[in-house]
Design a protein around this motif. Structure first.
Motif, PDB file in Angstrom:
ATOM      1  N   LEU A   1       0.619  -1.218  -0.067  1.00 32.47           N
ATOM      2  CA  LEU A   1       0.037  -0.131   0.001  1.00 32.47           C
ATOM      3  C   LEU A   1       0.700   1.176   0.062  1.00 32.47           C
ATOM      4  CD1 LEU A   1      -2.744  -0.718   2.551  1.00 32.47           C
ATOM      5  CD2 LEU A   1      -3.005  -0.974  -0.174  1.00 32.47           C
ATOM      6  N   LYS A   2       1.690   1.242   0.790  1.00 37.04           N
ATOM      7  CA  LYS A   2       2.645   2.824   1.182  1.00 37.04           C
ATOM      8  C   LYS A   2       3.429   2.944  -0.157  1.00 37.04           C
ATOM      9  CE  LYS A   2       4.538   6.059   3.629  1.00 37.04           C
ATOM     10  NZ  LYS A   2       4.658   6.843   2.452  1.00 37.04           N
TER      11      LYS A   2
ATOM     12  N   PHE B   1       0.500   2.833  -3.588  1.00 32.89           N
ATOM     13  CA  PHE B   1      -0.758   3.861  -3.381  1.00 32.89           C
ATOM     14  C   PHE B   1      -0.459   5.057  -2.460  1.00 32.89           C
ATOM     15  CE2 PHE B   1      -3.430   1.092  -5.893  1.00 32.89           C
ATOM     16  CZ  PHE B   1      -2.993  -0.336  -5.615  1.00 32.89           C
ATOM     17  N   PHE B   2       0.562   5.102  -1.741  1.00 33.76           N
ATOM     18  CA  PHE B   2       0.585   6.139  -0.781  1.00 33.76           C
ATOM     19  C   PHE B   2       2.037   6.870  -0.855  1.00 33.76           C
ATOM     20  CE2 PHE B   2      -3.379   6.539   0.974  1.00 33.76           C
ATOM     21  CZ  PHE B   2      -4.072   5.217   0.617  1.00 33.76           C
ATOM     22  N   PRO B   3       2.505   7.182  -1.989  1.00 27.51           N
ATOM     23  CA  PRO B   3       3.975   7.906  -1.989  1.00 27.51           C
ATOM     24  C   PRO B   3       3.795   9.139  -1.527  1.00 27.51           C
ATOM     25  CG  PRO B   3       2.851   7.945  -4.223  1.00 27.51           C
ATOM     26  CD  PRO B   3       1.705   7.213  -3.147  1.00 27.51           C
TER      27      PRO B   3
ATOM     28  N   PHE C   1      -0.408   7.521   6.402  1.00 23.76           N
ATOM     29  CA  PHE C   1      -0.151   7.412   4.965  1.00 23.76           C
ATOM     30  C   PHE C   1      -0.901   8.557   3.959  1.00 23.76           C
ATOM     31  CE2 PHE C   1       2.345   4.067   6.116  1.00 23.76           C
ATOM     32  CZ  PHE C   1       2.034   2.690   5.724  1.00 23.76           C
TER      33      PHE C   1
ATOM     34  N   GLY D   1       0.394  12.327   3.685  1.00 28.96           N
ATOM     35  CA  GLY D   1       1.370  12.668   2.631  1.00 28.96           C
ATOM     36  C   GLY D   1       1.048  12.655   1.347  1.00 28.96           C
ATOM     37  N   THR D   2      -0.004  11.736   1.109  1.00 32.04           N
ATOM     38  CA  THR D   2      -0.668  11.539  -0.401  1.00 32.04           C
ATOM     39  C   THR D   2      -1.472  12.065  -0.810  1.00 32.04           C
ATOM     40  OG1 THR D   2       0.467   9.198  -0.214  1.00 32.04           O
ATOM     41  CG2 THR D   2      -1.119   9.589  -1.813  1.00 32.04           C
TER      42      THR D   2
ATOM     43  N   HIS E   1      -7.690   7.637  -8.568  1.00 32.68           N
ATOM     44  CA  HIS E   1      -6.353   7.447  -7.420  1.00 32.68           C
ATOM     45  C   HIS E   1      -7.114   7.045  -6.093  1.00 32.68           C
ATOM     46  CE1 HIS E   1      -2.344   7.242  -5.500  1.00 32.68           C
ATOM     47  NE2 HIS E   1      -3.116   7.594  -4.564  1.00 32.68           N
TER      48      HIS E   1
ATOM     49  N   THR F   1      -7.742   3.600  -3.631  1.00 29.03           N
ATOM     50  CA  THR F   1      -7.423   3.254  -2.330  1.00 29.03           C
ATOM     51  C   THR F   1      -8.757   3.133  -1.502  1.00 29.03           C
ATOM     52  OG1 THR F   1      -6.977   5.567  -2.242  1.00 29.03           O
ATOM     53  CG2 THR F   1      -5.104   4.067  -2.807  1.00 29.03           C
TER      54      THR F   1
END
Lengths: 81, 532
Positions: free
Chosen positions: A47-48, A51-53, B80, B83-84, B482, B486
């Motif tokens: 995931l990180k 999908f979560f940069p 998480f 940051g995104t 996106h 998620t």
């Protein structure tokens, strides 16, 4: 003839505690550990990174560029006079 | 991309955060509450030597372990997303917001994680007192985690201890102790932790009630249900006290949230608190003359007292906050939405002009624009709000969440009191109706906890940081696809975790508490009957 009751000495040993704890875990304990490890792998290794940069780190390298970008974003999204 | 048109992306980002936070808050309250319950039970065991308390402790510890294991790291998902999905927010306030989160991770979590291993693996390997210490330290670690997270959340509701740096476009921390000792943070901490205690109490009472219904592990169940009822009664009474504190904080720092909580459109001196009410769905605008309520029962003057500790204090309604002009507690006059918006726009323009002047080397202009920015910074976020309606949270959601939460709280005070009394009169066994009520009340405690967070977070919309940064300015410039992807991933993953937890927990509850075996003393006794 009577013998004395000899209490077994328990010298605390971290490694032994963990080793015995893990090796003597019940089925539910092992299931939980599998779930925890699986969950952490999915979160941190799938995931990180995929999908979560960190959005700003992907677009810019310097703090100055990030600051400029955010400033522009904040201005563009505001309702000007 | 024009963010003003892409509200779908903003809403999906909000929905994702809300969903993951909601799931996280299914696990955390039980961890917080069971930690203290098992600590108390183990303390009784160590003090009295009564093995039945050890049996009870180990059972609830097992349940704690299941909940902890499944719930662990569900909170990291929220980080998480900062940051995104919320990169502007992260940059703008990360210097302040990040600090308590880092402290939480390093100090509190490691304290918890270290001593939890002794708690689970250390039975019969360390002394009773050492094990008890480990259990209490695990509890303190879990509670400390909650404190730092709530410090971060409280800062979003009441931003203090910082100064905006126009060069870095960041809010920078100037007073760490102001952040840590914020009255909003302290009240929120006690209120949130107590809500966890309440959830755990209802859980212990409910499961114990099930054992009594099934006529299994009677001694264990009676001990647990009595302790759970006392603990729950105290927790919910204290929740009412901290809830009062919350209302006071909200009235001072977020008056629009209080107005939404009560469906109060037109301010009043000596305002009453709505005990029960139904909002009028025909009220479409804050500015129309439609009665906001179809029905209400009000406790006279109580809202004024809760909000301002003065039975006759003026409580501003939504309309008053939008139009301004009323006297604030400090004697100044409240600005209108239009005035705040104007000042917010001045702040944003000043920021851009400051940066341009600095680039050009126009020193005198830099100073002028910096002053203008600082003079108007308190209303920075209003520059993003087009209409007064943008400044109003969803009144229906906030109102009903608040009132249903309070009603559930009152219900649990009564329920635990009744169970306590029946327990003292030794009538629990024969009162199956009460046992069923206890069992089926478990979900309501969870519901109250979720509703509390809905009040806190929906009630503060449109703000991510009160008055400084609204949601639409905080989100990243990502595509809707996106965020939607998620969102679905998390929904599937968290639902699977929840199903796993419930399945494992139900199996262990059906199994019941284990018998205790003392195997830490090797006895070698060989006795010979006395020779005569």
């Amino acid at each position: 003839m009577e013998m004395e009751i000899i209490p077994k000495k328990n010298h605390f040993n971290w490694f032994k505690m963990f080793w015995q704890g893990f090796t003597h875990m019940t089925k539910y304990g092992k299931t939980l550990w599998v779930l925890v490890i699986l969950k952490l792998i999915i979160m941190f290794f799938i995931l990180k990174p995929i999908f979560f940069p960190k959005y700003l780190n992907e677009k810019f390298t310097s703090d100055n560029d990030k600051a400029s970008y955010v400033c522009t974003e904040l201005f563009e999204r505001s309702l000007k006079e | 991309m024009d963010l003003l048109l892409n509200s779908a992306m903003v809403n999906w980002s909000r929905a994702q955060f809300a969903m993951t936070a909601g799931y996280h808050w299914l696990f955390v309250p039980l961890t917080l509450g069971l930690a203290i319950i098992m600590s108390i039970m183990e303390s009784i065991y160590v003090k009295t030597g009564d093995e039945s308390w050890k049996r009870a402790t180990k059972f609830w510890q097992k349940i704690f372990g299941i909940n902890f294991a499944i719930g662990v790291a569900t909170g990291i998902i929220l980080e998480f997303q900062f940051g995104t999905n919320w990169s502007n927010y992260s940059w703008f306030v990360g210097d302040i917001f990040g600090a308590p989160l880092v402290i939480e991770g390093i100090v509190a979590f490691f304290l918890e994680a270290t001593f939890i291993s002794i708690m689970f693996f250390g039975w019969n390997r360390v002394s009773k007192k050492a094990h008890l210490t480990a259990t209490w330290l695990t509890t303190i670690g879990a509670t400390l985690s909650a404190y730092w997270i709530l410090v971060a959340n409280a800062w979003m509701q009441y931003p203090i201890g910082m100064e905006f740096n126009p060069d870095t476009v960041r809010n920078e921390m100037t007073d760490f102790w102001a952040l840590v000792s914020s009255s909003v943070a302290i009240n929120k901490f006690f209120h949130a932790v107590l809500s966890g205690w309440g959830v755990a109490a209802s859980f212990v009472v409910g499961i114990s009630a099930w054992y009594l219904i099934k006529k299994r592990h009677i001694d264990f169940a009676l001990k647990s249900i009595k302790m759970g009822a006392v603990f729950g009664f105290i927790s919910f009474v204290l929740l009412a006290v901290t809830g009062d504190g919350s209302a006071y904080q909200v009235s001072q720092k977020q008056p629009m949230k209080l107005a939404a909580m009560e469906g109060l459109y037109k301010g009043q001196a000596g305002a009453g608190l709505i005990a029960v009410g139904v909002l009028n769905p025909k009220k479409e605008s804050f500015d129309d003359d439609v009665n906001p309520y179809i029905f209400k029962i009000t406790i006279p003057k109580l809202l004024s007292y809760l909000g301002y500790r003065d039975l006759n204090a003026f409580v501003p309604g939504i309309k008053d906050i939008i139009y301004g002009g009323y006297k604030l507690q400090d004697g100044t006059t409240a600005l209108s939405f239009a005035e705040k918006k104007e000042r917010g726009q001045k702040a944003v323009e000043a920021l851009v002009n400051y940066k341009a002047a600095k680039e050009d080397g126009r020193i005198s202009d830099v100073e002028v624009f910096e002053k203008e920015l600082r003079d108007n910074y308190a209303y920075f976020g209003y520059s993003y709000l087009e209409n007064p309606e943008d400044n109003i949270p969803n009144v229906h959601i906030t109102f009903y969440s608040f009132h249903v939460m309070v009603i559930i709280g009152m219900y649990f005070i009564l329920l635990f009191l009744v169970i306590w009394i029946y327990g003292r009169k030794k009538k629990l066994h024969s009162s199956r109706w009460l046992l069923y009520v206890g069992l089926w009340s478990i979900p309501f405690a969870y519901l109250a906890g979720q509703l509390g967070w809905i009040v806190a977070e929906v009630g503060r919309q449109p703000w991510t940081i009160q008055d400084v940064l609204p949601v639409k300015a905080a989100v990243s410039n990502l595509g809707t696809g996106h965020v939607l992807t998620t969102f679905i991933l998390f929904a599937v993953m968290f639902t699977a975790l929840l199903v796993a937890e419930v399945t494992i927990m139900v199996k262990q509850i059906k199994k019941g508490p284990e018998e205790i075996h003392n195997d830490d003393i090797t006895k070698t006794v060989e006795s010979k009957s006395k020779e005569k």
